[in-house]
Design a protein around this motif. Sequence first.
Motif, PDB file in Angstrom:
ATOM      1  N   LEU A   1       0.820  -1.210   0.000  1.00  0.00           N
ATOM      2  CA  LEU A   1       0.000   0.000   0.000  1.00  0.00           C
ATOM      3  C   LEU A   1       0.857   1.264   0.000  1.00  0.00           C
ATOM      4  O   LEU A   1       0.465   2.295  -0.561  1.00  0.00           O
ATOM      5  CB  LEU A   1      -0.924   0.010   1.221  1.00  0.00           C
ATOM      6  CG  LEU A   1      -2.059  -1.018   1.239  1.00  0.00           C
ATOM      7  CD1 LEU A   1      -2.794  -0.957   2.575  1.00  0.00           C
ATOM      8  CD2 LEU A   1      -3.028  -0.763   0.087  1.00  0.00           C
ATOM      9  N   GLU A   2       2.028   1.175   0.610  1.00  0.00           N
ATOM     10  CA  GLU A   2       2.911   2.330   0.739  1.00  0.00           C
ATOM     11  C   GLU A   2       3.275   2.921  -0.618  1.00  0.00           C
ATOM     12  O   GLU A   2       3.496   4.139  -0.740  1.00  0.00           O
ATOM     13  CB  GLU A   2       4.180   1.882   1.472  1.00  0.00           C
ATOM     14  CG  GLU A   2       5.098   2.984   1.925  1.00  0.00           C
ATOM     15  CD  GLU A   2       6.233   2.450   2.780  1.00  0.00           C
ATOM     16  OE1 GLU A   2       6.552   3.075   3.803  1.00  0.00           O
ATOM     17  OE2 GLU A   2       6.809   1.402   2.425  1.00  0.00           O
ATOM     18  N   VAL A   3       3.331   2.096  -1.652  1.00  0.00           N
ATOM     19  CA  VAL A   3       3.751   2.570  -2.974  1.00  0.00           C
ATOM     20  C   VAL A   3       2.682   2.330  -4.039  1.00  0.00           C
ATOM     21  O   VAL A   3       2.963   2.401  -5.239  1.00  0.00           O
ATOM     22  CB  VAL A   3       5.071   1.874  -3.402  1.00  0.00           C
ATOM     23  CG1 VAL A   3       6.218   2.357  -2.546  1.00  0.00           C
ATOM     24  CG2 VAL A   3       4.953   0.361  -3.330  1.00  0.00           C
ATOM     25  N   ASN A   4       1.469   2.072  -3.630  1.00  0.00           N
ATOM     26  CA  ASN A   4       0.402   1.790  -4.597  1.00  0.00           C
ATOM     27  C   ASN A   4      -0.859   2.594  -4.314  1.00  0.00           C
ATOM     28  O   ASN A   4      -1.974   2.124  -4.539  1.00  0.00           O
ATOM     29  CB  ASN A   4       0.078   0.286  -4.615  1.00  0.00           C
ATOM     30  CG  ASN A   4       1.121  -0.528  -5.363  1.00  0.00           C
ATOM     31  OD1 ASN A   4       1.103  -0.609  -6.590  1.00  0.00           O
ATOM     32  ND2 ASN A   4       2.050  -1.105  -4.619  1.00  0.00           N
ATOM     33  N   GLN A   5      -0.693   3.807  -3.834  1.00  0.00           N
ATOM     34  CA  GLN A   5      -1.819   4.706  -3.602  1.00  0.00           C
ATOM     35  C   GLN A   5      -2.141   5.486  -4.880  1.00  0.00           C
ATOM     36  O   GLN A   5      -1.262   5.743  -5.702  1.00  0.00           O
ATOM     37  CB  GLN A   5      -1.495   5.675  -2.466  1.00  0.00           C
ATOM     38  CG  GLN A   5      -1.285   5.001  -1.113  1.00  0.00           C
ATOM     39  CD  GLN A   5      -2.537   4.298  -0.624  1.00  0.00           C
ATOM     40  OE1 GLN A   5      -3.647   4.814  -0.769  1.00  0.00           O
ATOM     41  NE2 GLN A   5      -2.367   3.101  -0.081  1.00  0.00           N
ATOM     42  N   PRO A   6      -3.413   5.878  -5.066  1.00  0.00           N
ATOM     43  CA  PRO A   6      -3.755   6.729  -6.216  1.00  0.00           C
ATOM     44  C   PRO A   6      -2.951   8.026  -6.183  1.00  0.00           C
ATOM     45  O   PRO A   6      -2.748   8.614  -5.123  1.00  0.00           O
ATOM     46  CB  PRO A   6      -5.256   6.998  -6.016  1.00  0.00           C
ATOM     47  CG  PRO A   6      -5.734   5.878  -5.143  1.00  0.00           C
ATOM     48  CD  PRO A   6      -4.587   5.530  -4.246  1.00  0.00           C
ATOM     49  N   ASN A   7      -2.491   8.453  -7.343  1.00  0.00           N
ATOM     50  CA  ASN A   7      -1.749   9.707  -7.415  1.00  0.00           C
ATOM     51  C   ASN A   7      -1.826  10.250  -8.840  1.00  0.00           C
ATOM     52  O   ASN A   7      -2.354   9.599  -9.747  1.00  0.00           O
ATOM     53  CB  ASN A   7      -0.287   9.522  -6.981  1.00  0.00           C
ATOM     54  CG  ASN A   7       0.460   8.500  -7.820  1.00  0.00           C
ATOM     55  OD1 ASN A   7       0.586   8.658  -9.033  1.00  0.00           O
ATOM     56  ND2 ASN A   7       0.966   7.441  -7.193  1.00  0.00           N
TER      57      ASN A   7
END
Length: 523
Positions: A94-100
Amino acid sequence: MLPSAARPSLNKKMLRRVSQLRSFARYSWERIHVHREEKGRLPRLTELPLLARKAFRSWRAVYLRARPVLPARFESASLTFQIPDPIDPHHAWLEVNQPNARREQARREASSGQSPRPIRTLMCAFNLNRDGAPYSQYELTIGLKERGIIDPIVYSPTDGPLRKAYERQGISVRTFKHPLTGISRSADYDQRIRDFAWRVQDWNVELVYGNTLQTFYAIEAAHQLDLPSVWNPRESEPWQTYFDFLPTEIARRALECFSYPYRIVFVSSASLDVWRPLNSRHNYMIIHNGLNRERFETALRRWPRDRARKRLGIAPEQVMVLLPGTICERKGQLDLIEAVGLLSEDNASQITCLIAGRRAPDHVEQLRKAYRALPSHRRSRIKITGETSDPARYYAAADIFVCCSRIESFPRVILEALAARLPIITTPVFGIAEQVQENVSALFYRPGDAGALAAAITRLLDDMTLRQSLAANTAPALDALIDFDSMVDRYAEVFREAWLSGGTRARAAEVSRTSPQAERTIA
């Protein structure tokens, strides 16, 4: 009897001495562990006094360096380093797979059929010499640029021959003084990192790549800028002592950088295992080095064997033994010099040993001393030459390849020797054992055992069938390893994923680092 007012001072001094003794004992044990890793055995009793003196000199340097920073502890950074407990793998995802915004941009490009634009990437180099790690970075950078994955800019604290090679490919290269030159305090470190980060920002960088552990400062700068990063360690030294050349506070900060990259890409399983204790963010992976065989074989074809040997001054009847690589203690060239002195007169007269590579100043005198200790007729069997821009000439002229390294990860020279179809004698340290098999594609000998190296050379001189068998097995051995295009494709995937992640890992690293519930001591 001492006055009561003096007792607290005495107790404090005793505790201080006990702390020093404890830290020295731990430091000495680390050195014994390193000796066992390098030599494949525990030190002999006769070796202990010298080992203890070396450990004391190193410990004293760390102790004196640490004293103004940690007045009550007097310990190497690795002995007091606090790292978070490994986070849950799902949380790491989750740390590197958030919407952005970058993911939204990628979706728009995909829906409209556009190709993703190249990622503006800082490729941070240790140096620009033609050594294994810098040259591997050069080839990787070219491969990623040609695929349209990155728009690279290269930084190196020192200049070198690879600068012109980059610039011929249309890649901008920046060289200026190492960002951390002369610092000793954490406050100075923070300011230098900020200064370097401002430069990175001016270059409009979107992703930072660091080649070797020496580029930790680039990973730290990316973290401060909230940029994603990819770190590519190519070292296999113990993590407990690797950064001991730095002041204690700075060494600790370097170790903390393992929490920040999107991926830390090791080039061998053995190297990853050495650094596994720091994998708290589940961001480790392995991509073996791949050799651009087409380019290397093209270079070999430019050098017919007879022409190459004539250029190097090798007589037609001589067996040429090639040992390439930076001339330094880690590469173990002393083994070959000592082995030449142990060969029989008949076998010694058959060979010419060529040691080729850039010379590390702190090791040259030791090498010369061993060379001068040989009888003149044995010295004539050894040639020592400098770095070359055309290593194919040496491989084309060679009959036997030797690697004497004490510590390696996944060395390029072994891949080149396989591609040149040379019988190989090597130490089986770390990733080398993942490249070749004993008595199939190489002969192994223990690092530092010059007698065993001399025996292996003798076997190949006396047994032409064995030489031909090892040479014939090099092609299948190389075919079994990752090829260059597949290696670049895997890095391309990592770079693209890192860019999509939108930022650094461990954004709350300062909180987790200072939380007692989330810390543990590695000793």
